[in-house]
Design a protein around this motif. Sequence first.
Motif, PDB file in Angstrom:
ATOM      1  N   ILE A 114      -0.738  -6.071  -5.745  1.00 48.56           N
ATOM      2  CA  ILE A 114       0.552  -5.722  -5.148  1.00 48.56           C
ATOM      3  C   ILE A 114       1.560  -6.816  -5.466  1.00 48.56           C
ATOM      4  O   ILE A 114       1.339  -7.977  -5.166  1.00 48.56           O
ATOM      5  CB  ILE A 114       0.428  -5.570  -3.620  1.00 48.56           C
ATOM      6  CG1 ILE A 114      -0.632  -4.522  -3.274  1.00 48.56           C
ATOM      7  CG2 ILE A 114       1.785  -5.189  -3.018  1.00 48.56           C
ATOM      8  CD1 ILE A 114      -0.965  -4.472  -1.805  1.00 48.56           C
ATOM      9  N   ARG A 115       2.687  -6.415  -6.037  1.00 44.66           N
ATOM     10  CA  ARG A 115       3.752  -7.382  -6.275  1.00 44.66           C
ATOM     11  C   ARG A 115       4.663  -7.479  -5.061  1.00 44.66           C
ATOM     12  O   ARG A 115       5.137  -8.559  -4.721  1.00 44.66           O
ATOM     13  CB  ARG A 115       4.577  -6.981  -7.490  1.00 44.66           C
ATOM     14  CG  ARG A 115       3.963  -7.335  -8.816  1.00 44.66           C
ATOM     15  CD  ARG A 115       5.007  -7.231  -9.914  1.00 44.66           C
ATOM     16  NE  ARG A 115       4.434  -7.467 -11.228  1.00 44.66           N
ATOM     17  CZ  ARG A 115       5.134  -7.456 -12.343  1.00 44.66           C
ATOM     18  NH1 ARG A 115       6.436  -7.205 -12.297  1.00 44.66           N
ATOM     19  NH2 ARG A 115       4.546  -7.679 -13.501  1.00 44.66           N
ATOM     20  N   GLY A 116       4.917  -6.336  -4.438  1.00 45.50           N
ATOM     21  CA  GLY A 116       5.811  -6.345  -3.290  1.00 45.50           C
ATOM     22  C   GLY A 116       5.713  -5.025  -2.539  1.00 45.50           C
ATOM     23  O   GLY A 116       5.421  -3.995  -3.128  1.00 45.50           O
ATOM     24  N   ILE A 117       5.941  -5.096  -1.243  1.00 39.28           N
ATOM     25  CA  ILE A 117       5.903  -3.902  -0.398  1.00 39.28           C
ATOM     26  C   ILE A 117       7.265  -3.711   0.220  1.00 39.28           C
ATOM     27  O   ILE A 117       7.821  -4.642   0.807  1.00 39.28           O
ATOM     28  CB  ILE A 117       4.830  -4.022   0.701  1.00 39.28           C
ATOM     29  CG1 ILE A 117       3.447  -4.215   0.069  1.00 39.28           C
ATOM     30  CG2 ILE A 117       4.843  -2.781   1.584  1.00 39.28           C
ATOM     31  CD1 ILE A 117       2.343  -4.431   1.092  1.00 39.28           C
ATOM     32  N   ASN A 118       7.787  -2.516   0.104  1.00 38.63           N
ATOM     33  CA  ASN A 118       9.080  -2.204   0.704  1.00 38.63           C
ATOM     34  C   ASN A 118       8.822  -1.548   2.063  1.00 38.63           C
ATOM     35  O   ASN A 118       8.238  -2.153   2.947  1.00 38.63           O
ATOM     36  CB  ASN A 118       9.883  -1.347  -0.250  1.00 38.63           C
ATOM     37  CG  ASN A 118      10.090  -2.037  -1.576  1.00 38.63           C
ATOM     38  OD1 ASN A 118      10.736  -3.078  -1.660  1.00 38.63           O
ATOM     39  ND2 ASN A 118       9.507  -1.488  -2.633  1.00 38.63           N
ATOM     40  N   ASP A 150       5.580   1.993   0.334  1.00 35.92           N
ATOM     41  CA  ASP A 150       6.366   2.022  -0.895  1.00 35.92           C
ATOM     42  C   ASP A 150       6.194   0.627  -1.503  1.00 35.92           C
ATOM     43  O   ASP A 150       6.698  -0.346  -0.947  1.00 35.92           O
ATOM     44  CB  ASP A 150       7.819   2.316  -0.546  1.00 35.92           C
ATOM     45  CG  ASP A 150       8.763   2.158  -1.717  1.00 35.92           C
ATOM     46  OD1 ASP A 150       9.981   2.307  -1.523  1.00 35.92           O
ATOM     47  OD2 ASP A 150       8.299   1.863  -2.844  1.00 35.92           O
ATOM     48  N   ALA A 151       5.432   0.557  -2.591  1.00 36.68           N
ATOM     49  CA  ALA A 151       5.060  -0.761  -3.105  1.00 36.68           C
ATOM     50  C   ALA A 151       5.102  -0.795  -4.621  1.00 36.68           C
ATOM     51  O   ALA A 151       5.051   0.254  -5.292  1.00 36.68           O
ATOM     52  CB  ALA A 151       3.657  -1.138  -2.618  1.00 36.68           C
ATOM     53  N   SER A 152       5.165  -2.007  -5.151  1.00 38.01           N
ATOM     54  CA  SER A 152       5.132  -2.229  -6.592  1.00 38.01           C
ATOM     55  C   SER A 152       3.797  -2.851  -6.965  1.00 38.01           C
ATOM     56  O   SER A 152       3.360  -3.819  -6.331  1.00 38.01           O
ATOM     57  CB  SER A 152       6.266  -3.154  -7.012  1.00 38.01           C
ATOM     58  OG  SER A 152       7.512  -2.625  -6.651  1.00 38.01           O
ATOM     59  N   GLY A 153       3.170  -2.296  -7.978  1.00 33.76           N
ATOM     60  CA  GLY A 153       1.920  -2.843  -8.457  1.00 33.76           C
ATOM     61  C   GLY A 153       2.140  -3.825  -9.591  1.00 33.76           C
ATOM     62  O   GLY A 153       3.256  -4.304  -9.822  1.00 33.76           O
TER      63      GLY A 153
END
Length: 119
Positions: free
Chosen positions: A27-31, A97-100
């Motif tokens: 995970i790079r970041g979670i919105n 809602d996240a970036s992998g």
Amino acid sequence: VQLQASGGGLVQTGGSLRLSCAASGSIRGINTMGWYRQAPGNEREWVADITGGGRTTYIDSVKGRFTIARDHAKATVYLQMNSLKPEDTAVYYCKIDASGDDGLRRLYWGQGTLVTVSS
């Protein structure tokens, strides 16, 4: 990215439960993180959201009874449910809602946890 939800169970009317949903993987970041639920015979409905900045929104039927929160360090979202009613009985799903690793934003769903409120 995987989501592991827990905390469901059987409770009497007026009781409380706390759901948790932990995200793991690349995970790079979670919105936004949120909770949905699906009662037997019904469509899945949105329950609550919390943004990365901590802003919360709720469906009217749970306002004042449910509280959504998140722990950024643990990549975990919680749903504290108080004053539970039989109509809250459902399978509860978390969604993020996240970036992998590829940097693309996607929606990820947990496996669901059953909440049963007896009258």
